[in-house]
Design a protein around this motif. Sequence first.
Motif, PDB file in Angstrom:
ATOM      1  N   SER A 192       0.815  -1.215   0.000  1.00  0.00           N
ATOM      2  CA  SER A 192       0.000   0.000   0.000  1.00  0.00           C
ATOM      3  C   SER A 192       0.850   1.267   0.000  1.00  0.00           C
ATOM      4  CB  SER A 192      -0.934   0.007   1.216  1.00  0.00           C
ATOM      5  OG  SER A 192      -0.178  -0.052   2.412  1.00  0.00           O
ATOM      6  N   THR A 193       2.156   1.117   0.180  1.00  0.00           N
ATOM      7  CA  THR A 193       3.058   2.271   0.161  1.00  0.00           C
ATOM      8  C   THR A 193       4.173   2.030  -0.858  1.00  0.00           C
ATOM      9  OG1 THR A 193       4.286   1.281   2.012  1.00  0.00           O
ATOM     10  CG2 THR A 193       2.617   2.929   2.558  1.00  0.00           C
ATOM     11  N   PRO A 194       3.928   2.335  -2.127  1.00  0.00           N
ATOM     12  CA  PRO A 194       4.922   2.087  -3.186  1.00  0.00           C
ATOM     13  C   PRO A 194       6.240   2.815  -2.926  1.00  0.00           C
ATOM     14  CG  PRO A 194       2.771   2.618  -4.121  1.00  0.00           C
ATOM     15  CD  PRO A 194       2.677   2.899  -2.658  1.00  0.00           C
ATOM     16  N   SER A 195       7.284   2.338  -3.575  1.00  0.00           N
ATOM     17  CA  SER A 195       8.624   2.870  -3.380  1.00  0.00           C
ATOM     18  C   SER A 195       8.726   4.333  -3.799  1.00  0.00           C
ATOM     19  CB  SER A 195       9.634   2.045  -4.183  1.00  0.00           C
ATOM     20  OG  SER A 195      10.907   2.658  -4.172  1.00  0.00           O
ATOM     21  N   CYS A 196       9.445   5.112  -3.005  1.00  0.00           N
ATOM     22  CA  CYS A 196       9.691   6.514  -3.361  1.00  0.00           C
ATOM     23  C   CYS A 196      10.579   6.623  -4.589  1.00  0.00           C
ATOM     24  CB  CYS A 196      10.338   7.235  -2.184  1.00  0.00           C
ATOM     25  SG  CYS A 196      11.933   6.557  -1.673  1.00  0.00           S
ATOM     26  N   PHE A 197      11.298   5.541  -4.916  1.00  0.00           N
ATOM     27  CA  PHE A 197      12.212   5.582  -6.052  1.00  0.00           C
ATOM     28  C   PHE A 197      11.506   5.397  -7.386  1.00  0.00           C
ATOM     29  CE2 PHE A 197      15.073   4.125  -2.548  1.00  0.00           C
ATOM     30  CZ  PHE A 197      15.789   5.309  -2.463  1.00  0.00           C
ATOM     31  N   ASN A 198      10.184   5.277  -7.369  1.00  0.00           N
ATOM     32  CA  ASN A 198       9.430   5.331  -8.624  1.00  0.00           C
ATOM     33  C   ASN A 198       9.540   6.715  -9.249  1.00  0.00           C
ATOM     34  OD1 ASN A 198       8.445   2.659  -8.560  1.00  0.00           O
ATOM     35  ND2 ASN A 198       6.834   3.229  -7.136  1.00  0.00           N
ATOM     36  N   ASN A 199       9.859   7.687  -8.428  1.00  0.00           N
ATOM     37  CA  ASN A 199      10.052   9.054  -8.902  1.00  0.00           C
ATOM     38  C   ASN A 199      11.522   9.244  -9.283  1.00  0.00           C
ATOM     39  OD1 ASN A 199      10.293  11.798  -9.302  1.00  0.00           O
ATOM     40  ND2 ASN A 199       9.198  12.384  -7.446  1.00  0.00           N
ATOM     41  N   PRO A 200      11.822   9.497 -10.564  1.00  0.00           N
ATOM     42  CA  PRO A 200      13.223   9.675 -10.985  1.00  0.00           C
ATOM     43  C   PRO A 200      13.940  10.784 -10.221  1.00  0.00           C
ATOM     44  CG  PRO A 200      11.784   9.445 -12.893  1.00  0.00           C
ATOM     45  CD  PRO A 200      10.884   9.582 -11.707  1.00  0.00           C
ATOM     46  N   ALA A 201      13.178  11.786  -9.771  1.00  0.00           N
ATOM     47  CA  ALA A 201      13.796  12.882  -9.029  1.00  0.00           C
ATOM     48  C   ALA A 201      14.376  12.384  -7.710  1.00  0.00           C
ATOM     49  CB  ALA A 201      12.774  13.989  -8.768  1.00  0.00           C
ATOM     50  N   MET A 202      13.723  11.392  -7.089  1.00  0.00           N
ATOM     51  CA  MET A 202      14.239  10.856  -5.835  1.00  0.00           C
ATOM     52  C   MET A 202      15.535  10.072  -6.068  1.00  0.00           C
ATOM     53  SD  MET A 202      13.963  10.668  -2.589  1.00  0.00           S
ATOM     54  CE  MET A 202      12.287  11.149  -2.169  1.00  0.00           C
ATOM     55  N   GLU A 203      15.577   9.308  -7.157  1.00  0.00           N
ATOM     56  CA  GLU A 203      16.818   8.617  -7.505  1.00  0.00           C
ATOM     57  C   GLU A 203      17.935   9.631  -7.736  1.00  0.00           C
ATOM     58  OE1 GLU A 203      16.626   5.850 -10.656  1.00  0.00           O
ATOM     59  OE2 GLU A 203      15.159   4.532  -9.680  1.00  0.00           O
ATOM     60  N   GLY A 204      17.613  10.704  -8.455  1.00  0.00           N
ATOM     61  CA  GLY A 204      18.613  11.735  -8.720  1.00  0.00           C
ATOM     62  C   GLY A 204      19.097  12.405  -7.443  1.00  0.00           C
ATOM     63  N   PHE A 205      18.164  12.610  -6.503  1.00  0.00           N
ATOM     64  CA  PHE A 205      18.534  13.220  -5.224  1.00  0.00           C
ATOM     65  C   PHE A 205      19.510  12.325  -4.466  1.00  0.00           C
ATOM     66  CE2 PHE A 205      17.642  13.424  -0.615  1.00  0.00           C
ATOM     67  CZ  PHE A 205      18.114  14.707  -0.355  1.00  0.00           C
ATOM     68  N   TYR A 206      19.239  11.023  -4.416  1.00  0.00           N
ATOM     69  CA  TYR A 206      20.121  10.088  -3.720  1.00  0.00           C
ATOM     70  C   TYR A 206      21.504  10.040  -4.376  1.00  0.00           C
ATOM     71  CZ  TYR A 206      17.394   7.814  -0.048  1.00  0.00           C
ATOM     72  OH  TYR A 206      16.725   7.548   1.123  1.00  0.00           O
ATOM     73  N   ARG A 207      21.534  10.065  -5.706  1.00  0.00           N
ATOM     74  CA  ARG A 207      22.830  10.036  -6.391  1.00  0.00           C
ATOM     75  C   ARG A 207      23.630  11.307  -6.088  1.00  0.00           C
ATOM     76  NH1 ARG A 207      23.530   5.813  -9.688  1.00  0.00           N
ATOM     77  NH2 ARG A 207      21.691   4.695 -10.473  1.00  0.00           N
ATOM     78  N   HIS A 208      22.953  12.438  -6.116  1.00  0.00           N
ATOM     79  CA  HIS A 208      23.634  13.706  -5.832  1.00  0.00           C
ATOM     80  C   HIS A 208      24.153  13.729  -4.396  1.00  0.00           C
ATOM     81  CE1 HIS A 208      24.469  18.020  -5.707  1.00  0.00           C
ATOM     82  NE2 HIS A 208      23.761  18.065  -4.596  1.00  0.00           N
ATOM     83  N   LEU A 209      23.279  13.347  -3.430  1.00  0.00           N
ATOM     84  CA  LEU A 209      23.690  13.362  -2.035  1.00  0.00           C
ATOM     85  C   LEU A 209      24.811  12.360  -1.782  1.00  0.00           C
ATOM     86  CD1 LEU A 209      23.052  14.675   0.678  1.00  0.00           C
ATOM     87  CD2 LEU A 209      21.372  12.860   1.090  1.00  0.00           C
ATOM     88  N   SER A 210      24.767  11.220  -2.455  1.00  0.00           N
ATOM     89  CA  SER A 210      25.818  10.206  -2.295  1.00  0.00           C
ATOM     90  C   SER A 210      27.166  10.743  -2.739  1.00  0.00           C
ATOM     91  CB  SER A 210      25.464   8.947  -3.097  1.00  0.00           C
ATOM     92  OG  SER A 210      24.301   8.327  -2.589  1.00  0.00           O
ATOM     93  N   ARG A 211      27.180  11.459  -3.867  1.00  0.00           N
ATOM     94  CA  ARG A 211      28.454  12.030  -4.338  1.00  0.00           C
ATOM     95  C   ARG A 211      29.002  13.036  -3.335  1.00  0.00           C
ATOM     96  NH1 ARG A 211      25.785  11.644  -9.423  1.00  0.00           N
ATOM     97  NH2 ARG A 211      24.957  13.756  -9.203  1.00  0.00           N
TER      98      ARG A 211
END
Length: 291
Positions: A137-156
């Motif tokens: 009932s609570t789909p992954s936040c990573f369905n949003n490409p912006a969230m993936e991009g945020f994680y990649r940016h913060l990881s760097r």
Amino acid sequence: IEFLGTPFIDYADFIYAEPRVLELLWRATAKLAREYDAQYLQEVRDVSPTHQFLAGQPRLQSKRGENCLAVNTTASPDAAAATFLQKPKFARHLNRHARRLGELGQVTLDHYTRPEEIDEQLGTLFAQHKERWNATSTPSCFNNPAMEGFYRHLSRELSQSGRLLLAVMRLDGKPLSCHWGFLYNQTYALHTTSRAPSHEQYYTGVVMLAEVVRNLQQWNPSTASVDLCRGEEHYKTYFGALHCTNYSFVELCSLKARILMPLFFKGLQLTRRYDWVNRAVRQVGRLAYHE
């Protein structure tokens, strides 16, 4: 008026370099709030100077929120699991699942700290998270490409200063679970975890997190504690020994807010007390979102 990221963040706060700046920030916020119906500042930790400051403001109502758990780190990667787990039975439980996993094949835990390594492995974390949560009932936040991009940016950004850790546990080379966390002020945030649904019966996420906690000081000797973040999920009870509480602060500025917000808080209280109310509210929210 709310903090940025509400309600999807673990903690919220004003960001300031010197304590005296907080009063100036608050004056500006209070002045701006006159144009709005309400201020609703959520997820302020009880150990934060901001909590002490806001609790002294006469027009703000303080409301107790969610509990957060933390655990002191062990000084040795060779220490027994029982030294940082809550109960001896948890250690036996964990060791049993680790042994069963080992009977299936070779289990390895790889730690990634360099920016290029982490960026390469993040795709596994995203894919597992989607596979695990998209059927719920609570789909992954990573369905949003912006969230993936945020994680990649913060990881760097974090990995360049040596404060980020990405761990991947594998069985015969196949990823079973992933963990993404970072170090701040001698506290390691056990932030995002994923696991492959195919081996959930082996508690792969908890087995991996136990190994991460056991080896934290080997990775960074300045690590003093592990923050399990907001929420009271069952797996956290394996580790959490130190308790803290988040608080919300509310100012009702208009007549409309003084009428409607108490009803909102009553509904919020019901969702925390009764699971069926929580499920109903989530369902209504999903329908409204899709509309």
